[in-house]
Design an enzyme around this catalytic site. Structure first.
Site, PDB file in Angstrom:
ATOM      1  N   HIS A  21       0.842  -1.166   0.009  1.00 11.66           N
ATOM      2  CA  HIS A  21      -0.116   0.135  -0.089  1.00 11.66           C
ATOM      3  C   HIS A  21       0.788   1.231   0.073  1.00 11.66           C
ATOM      4  CE1 HIS A  21      -2.855   2.867   1.803  1.00 11.66           C
ATOM      5  NE2 HIS A  21      -3.560   2.175   1.372  1.00 11.66           N
TER       6      HIS A  21
ATOM      7  N   ASP B 225       2.829  -5.046   8.023  1.00 14.36           N
ATOM      8  CA  ASP B 225       1.694  -4.338   7.547  1.00 14.36           C
ATOM      9  C   ASP B 225       0.478  -5.428   7.847  1.00 14.36           C
ATOM     10  OD1 ASP B 225      -0.372  -2.900   6.884  1.00 14.36           O
ATOM     11  OD2 ASP B 225       0.442  -2.335   4.846  1.00 14.36           O
TER      12      ASP B 225
ATOM     13  N   GLN C 179      -4.607  -5.760   6.367  1.00 13.52           N
ATOM     14  CA  GLN C 179      -5.543  -6.658   5.685  1.00 13.52           C
ATOM     15  C   GLN C 179      -5.566  -8.141   6.477  1.00 13.52           C
ATOM     16  OE1 GLN C 179      -7.807  -5.581   3.852  1.00 13.52           O
ATOM     17  NE2 GLN C 179      -6.825  -3.688   3.277  1.00 13.52           N
TER      18      GLN C 179
ATOM     19  N   LYS D  13     -10.846  -1.324  10.184  1.00 14.93           N
ATOM     20  CA  LYS D  13     -10.852  -2.445   9.266  1.00 14.93           C
ATOM     21  C   LYS D  13     -11.355  -3.683   9.952  1.00 14.93           C
ATOM     22  CE  LYS D  13      -7.443  -0.882   6.072  1.00 14.93           C
ATOM     23  NZ  LYS D  13      -8.064  -0.190   5.002  1.00 14.93           N
TER      24      LYS D  13
ATOM     25  N   CYS E 280      -4.843   2.900  -3.604  1.00 19.28           N
ATOM     26  CA  CYS E 280      -3.755   3.438  -2.920  1.00 19.28           C
ATOM     27  C   CYS E 280      -2.478   2.124  -3.141  1.00 19.28           C
ATOM     28  CB  CYS E 280      -3.879   3.543  -1.504  1.00 19.28           C
ATOM     29  SG  CYS E 280      -5.095   4.668  -1.190  1.00 19.28           S
TER      30      CYS E 280
END
Lengths: 410, 150
Positions: free
Chosen positions: A127, A204, A207, A230, A368
């Site tokens: 991202h 990261d 997700q 999220k 993004c």
């Protein structure tokens, strides 16, 4: 019915989410943009309401009863987060405004220890939030930024990664799951290799954390970043997990109130982590709502959620794969419930506008992640991303909607 | 499932499928690269303007959605043969129409067939798609090199 989905009552789950009964353009909402943000269960909405209407006070300041109780609730959320990630010591949990700020915190604070010639490794499926901060460090400090290639199927090249690692590698920063391709990366192996090279590793988890069980002890990662919104919590709250001894060696990022020990007009001594990295009045309502979101997903069960989401992914891959002229971008064997695609008949923005008219909320664009678009030679993609509150009937409806798009542009 | 749209009218769909002046121009005197960072659409405007400021030829290249492509196509048809000043006036009227400040059904404007884009005002996130080519045209007129619409 599949054995794994049998005990999963999605209608009962849906009743927990008021937004899922909303109408869009006069049509029932079909929400398939969960990789961007998720809706909130009543338990979270109600927890925030109760805090703000019955228990509200500033945290870590007031020595009056309300303030002390608010501080306890705030710190309870930190403990819940630590348990949720199997992080152990809650002092390793820093509350930020979101994954973007968490990543920037590492770039700006840990990044200060880097010097010209040091190397940082990212991947071609990051991202922008895990790309731009490192490019800025590169330009400011002269560190070298290296990028792990991604195969045509959307799989991270582990051979490519091995080749990039070396004695100058100081930090590896990669995503656990791609927000475009859905690819789930072998984090544990990535961490092991980084450590073998003597580098630190930032994962990261934006997700992955909302969709699969996270165990930072098992991964052994040095940092993990993710967002609350999220994972069914309010916006404005995120987390940076960091190993305590590393956090303790890092300078402050944002400075001001609540992150100091003593301040005179000449000098300041800084608080220990996590306070060192939580300057200013924190987003107490959001953090407490985030704690309620963790309770909620725990009550449903991460493993049950993950298994059900995989059935949605399988079903969606099959159904969308049958739509004429539709090419799925990202075909890794291990994927999060994200399906990005290119439809021959129309540009992603036209696809999502027509779907929106039908009540389907989906994202069309570069997500993004422009370097991913460049890698796969498309200007944009249309993306369906699922949550455990989605139903296979919604995927059928999406397929019908895509037929309508094809008719309009036919 | 039935579907009707104020946005995707037949004229727009036709221009998307078979855009007019989707090409560079010979003896180009003005050009600009237009970019919409939100969606990644890129359009380049090519123009040949004569000594009196008359747009002798105009074309566009690049990639984008149906709305930006159809808008670019119809724009080139409408500004060809006009003076730079007239083209700028058309841009201003078009812009006012899509943001809802000008009623195309009323008089006092020069939009003609461009009024087909009036439906865009119902889709705020698509207004920039419709105006990308126009912003890029003005950029080419001003000879500023490139433009990004925010």
């Amino acid at each position: 019915m599949d054995k794994k989905t049998a005990p999963f009552d999605v209608d009962k789950i849906r009743a927990d989410f008021p937004m899922l009964s909303a109408k869009v353009n006069g049509k029932p909402l079909v929400y398939l943009d969960n990789a961007a943000t998720t809706h909130k269960p009543l338990a979270v909405i109600e927890r925030v309401r109760r805090f703000e209407s019955e228990q509200y006070a500033t945290v870590r300041r007031g020595s009056y009863a309300l303030g002390e109780r608010a501080t306890e609730m705030f710190e309870e959320a930190r403990k819940k987060t630590a348990d949720f990630l199997n992080a152990g010591d809650p002092r390793q949990i820093i509350f930020t405004s979101g994954a973007t700020q968490s990543l920037n915190l590492v770039a700006h604070s840990f990044g200060k220890s880097l010097k010209a010639g040091d190397e940082i490794i990212i991947s071609n499926m990051e991202h922008h939030a895990n790309t731009v901060p490192w490019q800025i460090l590169r330009d400011e400090l002269g560190v070298v930024l290296r990028v792990i290639p991604v195969g045509d199927d959307g799989v991270l090249s582990m051979e490519g990664y091995a080749k990039l690692l070396g004695p100058k590698t100081r930090l590896v920063s990669v995503t656990a799951a791609s927000n475009v391709l859905g690819t789930v990366n072998p984090v544990k192996e990535i961490v092991r290799m980084a450590h073998s090279a003597g580098a630190k590793i930032l994962v990261d988890g934006a997700q992955s954390v909302p969709h699969v069980r996270t165990d930072v002890k098992d991964w052994d990662c040095d940092f993990l970043a993710f967002s609350g919104h999220k994972i069914y919590a309010p916006t404005g709250v995120g987390v940076l997990f960091g190993k305590y001894e590393i956090l303790d060696s890092m300078p402050p990022y944002v400075t001001g109130g609540d992150m100091i020990n003593t301040v005179t007009l000449e000098r300041t001594t800084f608080a220990k982590p996590p306070q060192r990295f939580e300057a200013g009045t924190p987003a107490a309502s959001q953090v407490i709502g985030f704690g309620a979101a963790i309770d909620y997903v725990n009550s449903v069960g991460m493993d049950k959620m993950a298994a059900y989401e995989q059935t949605l992914l399988d079903y969606g891959t099959r159904v969308l794969g049958g739509v004429k002229g539709l090419r799925i971008i990202g075909n890794a064997p291990h994927k999060a419930a994200i399906i990005s695609f290119w439809l021959e008949a129309a540009h992603p923005h036209d696809v999502v506008t027509i779907l929106d008219d039908l009540g389907i909320s989906m994202r069309g664009g570069h997500h993004c992640a422009q370097p991913v678009m460049q890698r796969f030679g498309v200007p944009a993609t249309t993306r369906a991303s699922f949550s455990f509150y989605n139903k296979t009937s919604e995927i059928d409806f999406l397929a019908e909607g895509l037929q309508k798009v094809i008719e309009v542009f036919g | 499932m039935s579907y009707q749209s104020d946005l995707y009218q037949q004229v727009i769909l036709d221009h998307n499928k078979n855009p007019k002046n989707f090409r560079e121009v010979e003896g180009e005197t003005h050009s600009c690269d237009g970019y919409n960072p939100l969606c990644g659409d890129k359009i380049k405007i090519h123009m040949r303007v004569d000594d009196r400021g008359l747009i002798e030829d105009v074309g566009f290249s690049g990639s984008g959605c149906a709305i930006s492509k159809a808008s670019a196509s119809m724009m080139t048809v409408n500004v060809k043969g006009k003076t730079l000043g007239e083209a700028r006036t058309l841009f201003e009227e078009f812009h006012k129409m899509v943001v809802g400040e000008l009623d195309a059904k009323g008089g006092g404007h020069h939009l003609g067939r461009l009024a087909i884009f009036e439906g865009v005002r119902e889709y705020p996130s698509r207004i920039k798609c419709a105006t990308l080519a126009w912003h890029t045209l003005v950029c080419a007129i001003d000879k500023t090199g490139e433009t990004t619409i925010e």
